[in-house]
Design a protein around this motif. Structure first.
Motif, short mmCIF file in Angstrom:
data_model
loop_
_atom_site.label_atom_id
_atom_site.label_comp_id
_atom_site.label_asym_id
_atom_site.label_seq_id
_atom_site.Cartn_x
_atom_site.Cartn_y
_atom_site.Cartn_z
N SER A 72 9.98 7.66 -5.29
CA SER A 72 10.59 6.35 -5.50
C SER A 72 9.95 5.33 -4.57
CB SER A 72 12.09 6.42 -5.23
OG SER A 72 12.66 5.12 -5.26
N ALA A 73 9.64 4.15 -5.12
CA ALA A 73 9.09 3.07 -4.30
C ALA A 73 10.16 2.04 -3.95
CB ALA A 73 7.94 2.39 -5.06
N PHE A 74 11.42 2.38 -4.26
CA PHE A 74 12.51 1.43 -4.05
C PHE A 74 12.60 0.95 -2.60
CE2 PHE A 74 16.87 0.80 -2.55
CZ PHE A 74 17.30 -0.24 -3.37
N THR A 75 12.59 1.89 -1.66
CA THR A 75 12.77 1.52 -0.25
C THR A 75 11.63 0.63 0.24
OG1 THR A 75 13.95 3.60 0.16
CG2 THR A 75 13.10 2.42 2.08
N TRP A 76 10.42 0.92 -0.21
CA TRP A 76 9.28 0.09 0.22
C TRP A 76 9.40 -1.32 -0.34
CZ3 TRP A 76 7.81 2.63 4.05
CH2 TRP A 76 7.71 4.03 4.03
N GLY A 77 9.90 -1.42 -1.55
CA GLY A 77 10.13 -2.74 -2.13
C GLY A 77 11.22 -3.49 -1.38
N LEU A 78 12.25 -2.75 -0.96
CA LEU A 78 13.33 -3.37 -0.19
C LEU A 78 12.81 -3.91 1.14
CD1 LEU A 78 16.39 -3.89 0.03
CD2 LEU A 78 16.63 -1.63 1.05
N LEU A 79 11.98 -3.11 1.81
CA LEU A 79 11.40 -3.56 3.07
C LEU A 79 10.46 -4.75 2.86
CD1 LEU A 79 10.62 -0.15 4.85
CD2 LEU A 79 12.62 -1.63 5.11
N TYR A 80 9.76 -4.74 1.74
CA TYR A 80 8.89 -5.86 1.42
C TYR A 80 9.71 -7.15 1.31
CZ TYR A 80 5.09 -8.41 -0.91
OH TYR A 80 4.10 -9.33 -1.23
N GLY A 81 10.85 -7.04 0.68
CA GLY A 81 11.73 -8.21 0.56
C GLY A 81 12.22 -8.68 1.92
N GLN A 82 12.53 -7.74 2.80
CA GLN A 82 12.96 -8.12 4.16
C GLN A 82 11.85 -8.88 4.89
OE1 GLN A 82 14.26 -4.59 6.21
NE2 GLN A 82 16.29 -4.61 5.28
N GLU A 83 10.62 -8.44 4.70
CA GLU A 83 9.51 -9.11 5.35
C GLU A 83 9.28 -10.50 4.76
OE1 GLU A 83 8.17 -8.33 8.01
OE2 GLU A 83 8.54 -6.20 8.27
N ASP A 114 0.83 -1.20 0.00
CA ASP A 114 0.00 0.00 0.00
C ASP A 114 0.87 1.26 0.00
OD1 ASP A 114 -2.31 1.58 0.18
OD2 ASP A 114 -2.24 1.59 2.36
N LEU A 115 1.91 1.26 0.81
CA LEU A 115 2.83 2.41 0.85
C LEU A 115 3.55 2.60 -0.47
CD1 LEU A 115 4.19 1.88 4.45
CD2 LEU A 115 3.32 4.06 3.60
N ALA A 116 3.96 1.51 -1.08
CA ALA A 116 4.67 1.60 -2.36
C ALA A 116 3.75 2.18 -3.44
CB ALA A 116 5.17 0.22 -2.78
N VAL A 117 2.48 1.77 -3.45
CA VAL A 117 1.52 2.29 -4.43
C VAL A 117 1.31 3.78 -4.21
CG1 VAL A 117 -0.91 2.22 -5.12
CG2 VAL A 117 0.35 0.08 -4.78
N GLN A 118 1.17 4.18 -2.94
CA GLN A 118 0.98 5.61 -2.65
C GLN A 118 2.20 6.43 -3.08
OE1 GLN A 118 -0.28 6.43 1.35
NE2 GLN A 118 -1.84 4.83 1.36
N ALA A 119 3.38 5.90 -2.78
CA ALA A 119 4.61 6.62 -3.15
C ALA A 119 4.71 6.76 -4.67
CB ALA A 119 5.81 5.88 -2.59
N HIS A 120 4.43 5.69 -5.38
CA HIS A 120 4.51 5.73 -6.85
C HIS A 120 3.51 6.73 -7.42
CE1 HIS A 120 5.17 4.25 -10.92
NE2 HIS A 120 3.85 4.18 -11.06
N ALA A 121 2.29 6.72 -6.88
CA ALA A 121 1.26 7.64 -7.37
C ALA A 121 1.64 9.09 -7.12
CB ALA A 121 -0.08 7.31 -6.70
N ALA A 122 2.43 9.34 -6.07
CA ALA A 122 2.85 10.70 -5.74
C ALA A 122 4.14 11.09 -6.47
CB ALA A 122 3.04 10.83 -4.24
N GLY A 123 4.63 10.23 -7.34
CA GLY A 123 5.86 10.53 -8.08
C GLY A 123 7.12 10.29 -7.27
#
Length: 511
Positions: free
Chosen positions: A471-482, A460-469
């Motif tokens: 970078s969603a990189f960090t959220w994807g990185l945290l997703y991988g950690q989880e 959800d955070l990554a989608v919001q970040a992407h929609a706001a222009g």
């Protein structure tokens, strides 16, 4: 607006002839300044059946002194209370009334005691003139108030020593040693109200706070009811803490509701489920309402810890700002929502129903049997239920089906753990060891479920970040950690389960 203060004090017996010792001989005290005598007039309120006094709460309206107004005091531990203050008014302020609601419900609070005190105030100061504590000698006149008017009276003198805000409680030990050396002894009453109720009571009446505690329950029914009563009392006690938004209060109140539900399910051979099942449904509703804010709090803590552990070079975009906006949006109005739930008729009806359960327990024939004949069977039944769910979870391939199966196993592990904790007073160490093992299983499964919920939130955070222009990189990185954390818990579960279900478990519980 009401404010709060942590009150740390000790009380001592005195007479009008008691003379204070030289308190400058107390370590750290360089001066004792006299601040004169203040007249205090306090009226204490309670229900007709003294519900507040029974729980060691005091509610008063006091005039005179620097802090005149309405005061509501909650016990924290011996000699420590939290005092909630509200401005002086003719009627009980709504904020304080709300904090009493779980205890008084729809009952009225009315004056029960009036205390007139002449307070002789002394301040204990250190070498720099810093205030350390206030010592007062109080000459008290207590008067019982009844519907018919004034009742019996009592008179006494006491010494009260209250620690300065943020003071070291060890300082009170030093003051007490000096007072004891001078022959001054600690008071037998925890508060002026408790003493007033005792000394102005009619001999033929027994105040609820003076009732003797029940002996250890001899039957399975008595044992289960003692546990149920403790959880109901916890729900009621945490209610005002939740309203005050105190740390961990929502979590603890929610745990009490879950323990109650588990007890109703585990001990169906003792308590009639036709009565407890509807209560369990209402407790489930309450836990869900409380959980909205708590679940968000857990996610916030988890994500902040994850972000803090990343190198700054991997924090691309306004990560912390995005997390803050997301969290605020999800928690907006949650505190007001919880307060509305606790003020609602449904919640108050639940509390009344729980009271009715204790007043007229729906006991089944098994309740009359010895605890060791009944409780082990109930605990082991929950264990077998857990074993089935763990086995099913381990059979599933990685993915949504395994996530769901592990979630169901987590709920079963929690119920088995609570069953062991509830049986501990009757079964002793075997139940304690059992509960500890179930907690270990629950932790692994709980950590796994937290990672599942975290991944949904991170997407959800990554989608919001992407929609706001952003970078969603960090959220994807945290997703991988989880994802990695979940896989670790899945690999860990078989060994933890083997240790939790070691041979001899059944025989140990059965004794």
């Amino acid at each position: 607006m009401a404010d709060s203060k942590r009150e740390i004090e000790r009380k001592y017996e005195a007479t009008p002839d008691t003379r204070l010792p030289d308190l400058t001989r107390v370590a750290g005290v360089s001066d004792v300044t006299h601040h004169g005598v203040t007249s205090l007039d306090a009226v204490y309120y309670d229900t007709a059946d003294f519900r507040l006094a029974a729980d060691s709460l005091t509610l008063r309206r006091r005039t005179g002194g620097a802090d005149e107004g309405w005061h509501l005091k909650f016990p924290v531990s011996s000699g420590i209370r939290d005092e909630i203050r509200a401005p002086l008014a003719d009627t009980l302020p709504a904020g304080l009334a709300a904090l009493l609601r779980s205890r008084v419900r729809e009952a009225d609070v009315a004056p029960v005691v009036r205390l007139l005190s002449a307070r002789d105030v002394h301040h204990l100061l250190d070498a720099d003139g810093t205030f350390l504590a206030e010592l007062s000698v109080d000459e008290v006149i207590a008067e019982r108030l009844t519907e018919e008017g004034r009742g019996t009276t009592a008179v006494w003198t006491e010494i009260e020593v209250e620690l300065a805000d943020d003071g070291d409680p060890a300082f009170l030990d030093a003051v007490e040693r000096r007072l004891r050396k001078a022959g001054v002894q600690p008071s037998a009453s925890a508060s002026k109200l408790a003493r007033a109720l005792t000394e102005t009571d009619h001999p033929e009446k027994q105040h609820p706070a003076k009732k003797k505690r029940k002996q250890p329950p001899p039957t399975a029914g008595d044992h289960v009811l003692a546990y149920v009563r403790a959880q109901i009392e916890a729900v009621i006690a945490y209610d005002p803490a939740v309203r005050r938004d105190l740390p961990d209060s929502v979590h603890q109140m929610r745990v009490a509701t879950r323990r109650l539900r588990s007890a109703f399910k585990t001990y169906r051979k003792i308590l009639d489920r036709t009565v407890t099942d509807p209560l369990g449904d209402e407790l489930k509703w309450l836990a869900a309402e409380l959980g909205v804010d708590r679940d968000q709090e857990v996610l916030d803590e988890r994500f902040h810890a994850r972000i803090a552990g990343l190198p700054r070079t991997l924090l691309l975009g306004p990560v912390e700002g995005r997390l803050r906006l997301w969290s605020v949006a999800r928690r907006t109005g949650s505190t007001r929502r919880v307060a509305a739930v606790l003020d609602g008729k449904r919640y108050l009806a639940l509390l009344d129903s729980l009271d009715a359960l204790l007043a007229g327990p729906p006991l089944l024939p098994g309740a009359a049997r010895e605890p060791r004949e009944v409780l082990p069977r109930a605990v082991l039944k929950d264990f077998k239920r857990l074993a089935t769910r763990v086995g099913h979870a381990l059979e599933q391939p990685p993915g949504e089906d395994r996530d769901l199966a592990m979630h169901e196993a987590r709920k079963a592990a929690k119920r088995a753990r609570y069953a062991g904790e509830a049986a501990r007073p009757a079964l002793g160490k075997p139940a304690k060891r059992f509960a500890k093992r179930m907690k270990a299983v629950q932790k692994v499964l709980g950590d796994h479920q937290d990672s599942v919920l975290a991944r949904d939130a991170l997407r959800d955070l990554a989608v919001q970040a992407h929609a706001a222009g952003e970078s969603a990189f960090t959220w994807g990185l945290l997703y991988g950690q989880e994802q990695a954390a979940a896989a670790d818990r899945e690999r860990e579960l078989p060994d933890v389960w083997v240790r939790a279900s070691l041979p001899g478990l059944r025989s140990a519980l059965k004794g």
